[in-house]
Design an enzyme around this catalytic site. Structure first.
Site, mmCIF file in Angstrom:
data_model
loop_
_atom_site.group_PDB
_atom_site.id
_atom_site.type_symbol
_atom_site.label_atom_id
_atom_site.label_comp_id
_atom_site.label_asym_id
_atom_site.label_seq_id
_atom_site.Cartn_x
_atom_site.Cartn_y
_atom_site.Cartn_z
ATOM 1 N N ASN A 82 -5.153 8.453 1.848
ATOM 2 C CA ASN A 82 -5.529 7.807 3.108
ATOM 3 C C ASN A 82 -5.824 8.787 4.238
ATOM 4 O OD1 ASN A 82 -5.664 5.131 2.439
ATOM 5 N ND2 ASN A 82 -3.834 4.504 3.540
ATOM 6 N N ASP A 83 -4.798 9.531 4.670
ATOM 7 C CA ASP A 83 -4.997 10.328 5.877
ATOM 8 C C ASP A 83 -3.996 11.461 6.033
ATOM 9 O OD1 ASP A 83 -2.665 8.906 6.805
ATOM 10 O OD2 ASP A 83 -3.963 7.314 7.536
ATOM 11 N N ASN A 110 -6.423 5.012 11.075
ATOM 12 C CA ASN A 110 -7.699 5.274 11.743
ATOM 13 C C ASN A 110 -8.241 4.031 12.438
ATOM 14 O OD1 ASN A 110 -10.537 6.621 12.016
ATOM 15 N ND2 ASN A 110 -10.911 4.817 10.750
ATOM 16 N N ASP A 141 0.816 -1.209 0.000
ATOM 17 C CA ASP A 141 0.000 0.000 0.000
ATOM 18 C C ASP A 141 0.855 1.266 0.000
ATOM 19 O OD1 ASP A 141 -2.386 -1.338 -0.131
ATOM 20 O OD2 ASP A 141 -2.916 -1.062 1.983
ATOM 21 N N GLY A 142 2.029 1.221 0.644
ATOM 22 C CA GLY A 142 2.909 2.379 0.657
ATOM 23 C C GLY A 142 3.378 2.745 -0.741
ATOM 24 N N ALA A 165 -6.836 2.086 7.665
ATOM 25 C CA ALA A 165 -5.405 2.225 7.922
ATOM 26 C C ALA A 165 -5.185 2.669 9.373
ATOM 27 C CB ALA A 165 -4.791 3.197 6.910
ATOM 28 N N ARG A 204 5.014 13.206 25.132
ATOM 29 C CA ARG A 204 4.242 14.354 25.600
ATOM 30 C C ARG A 204 2.897 14.442 24.882
ATOM 31 N NH1 ARG A 204 7.305 19.883 25.765
ATOM 32 N NH2 ARG A 204 5.398 20.326 26.927
#
Length: 276
Positions: A131-132, A175, A61-62, A173, A142
């Site tokens: 995708n995102d 998410n 997918d990458g 993915a 932090r």
């Protein structure tokens, strides 16, 4: 569908067998009189896909996601061969593409348009992804505070490790790993999912397609980074406030005739088949 006369092959040489599949598909295409291009360069050379009818990503997918921005720029259809792990986007197996590639070149395939996300910084620089868009704290130990607005309306200030903004395609993915919902590709919208929120009532929010989201944060209190489909695309000092929306452009995917979205989901996520 229209036959494919110029096809680019993008090979991830880190995947075992990718070069051999690339060479095999190149020969199959040339035997049919198709102009074939092949590269192992990542990212793609500028203008590499100009004039192509389709691009085939051979890897995972990458690899597929890496060709999307240029495919969108030049209106090129995308398909993929899965040599990775999950492979929600690269839907052809090595054996499957060997059987079907000739038919695909002849026009025997299905197409599907998928929505994208566009992120824009205060300087007006715009980037797209399939995708995102992910906003995360650079210092992983932090927490960060992120204010979210939807069409100017204040949504919430999230105390969390970061926020994921995903398309329906990207819902399976990062998410999904963060506890977000699986969204069917035909749903046109944006899913916001907080990463490890401090307030347990903070859950995913789904915005309509026409929503422009704005993300604000105090750069003196945290060191955020913005990635699109896993790649750092903005300098943190100028990325905020960051605006995210669904653009009018889409990316066109090529599927085989027997493609089923839910079959892919069931297979990849090891859901049960119907036994009734």
């Amino acid at each position: 569908m229209k036959p494919l006369r110029t096809v680019a092959l993008v090979v991830n040489r880190q995947k075992s067998g990718a070069r051999e599949i690339g060479d095999q598909l190149k020969q199959l295409g040339q035997d049919r009189g198709v102009e074939m291009r092949i590269t192992e360069e990542h990212p793609l050379p500028n203008g590499y896909l100009q004039g192509c009818d389709a691009v085939c990503a051979i890897g995972g997918d990458g690899t597929f996601l890496g060709v999307v921005p240029q495919a969108v720029e030049y209106g090129v259809k995308v398909l993929g061969v899965n040599l990775g792990k999950l492979g929600f986007l690269v839907t052809f197996s090595p054996d499957g593409i060997a059987r079907e590639f000739g038919r695909i070149l002849d026009g025997d395939y299905e197409i599907e348009d998928r929505t994208l996300l566009e992120a824009c910084d205060p300087e007006g620089e715009r980037r797209i992804c399939l995708n995102d868009v992910v906003v995360k704290q650079t210092a992983s130990s932090r927490m960060m505070m992120l204010e979210v607005f939807a069409n100017g309306d204040f949504v919430n200030e999230f105390a969390c490790d970061g926020l994921i903004y995903s398309t329906p395609t990207g819902s399976t993915a990062y998410n999904l790993s963060a506890g977000g919902p699986i969204v069917h590709p035909d749903v046109q919208g944006i899913t916001l999912t907080p990463i490890c929120p401090h307030t347990l009532s903070n859950r995913s929010v789904i915005f309509s397609m026409g929503t422009e989201i704005e993300v604000r944060t105090d750069l003196e209190a945290c060191s955020p980074q913005v990635t699109l489909d896993g790649h750092l695309r903005f300098t943190e000092s100028i990325a905020f406030p960051l605006r995210i929306r669904v653009p009018s452009t889409t990316v066109t995917l090529i599927h085989g005739k027997d493609y089923s979205h839910f079959l892919t989901v069931r297979t990849k996520l090891h859901w049960r088949e119907n036994t009734l």
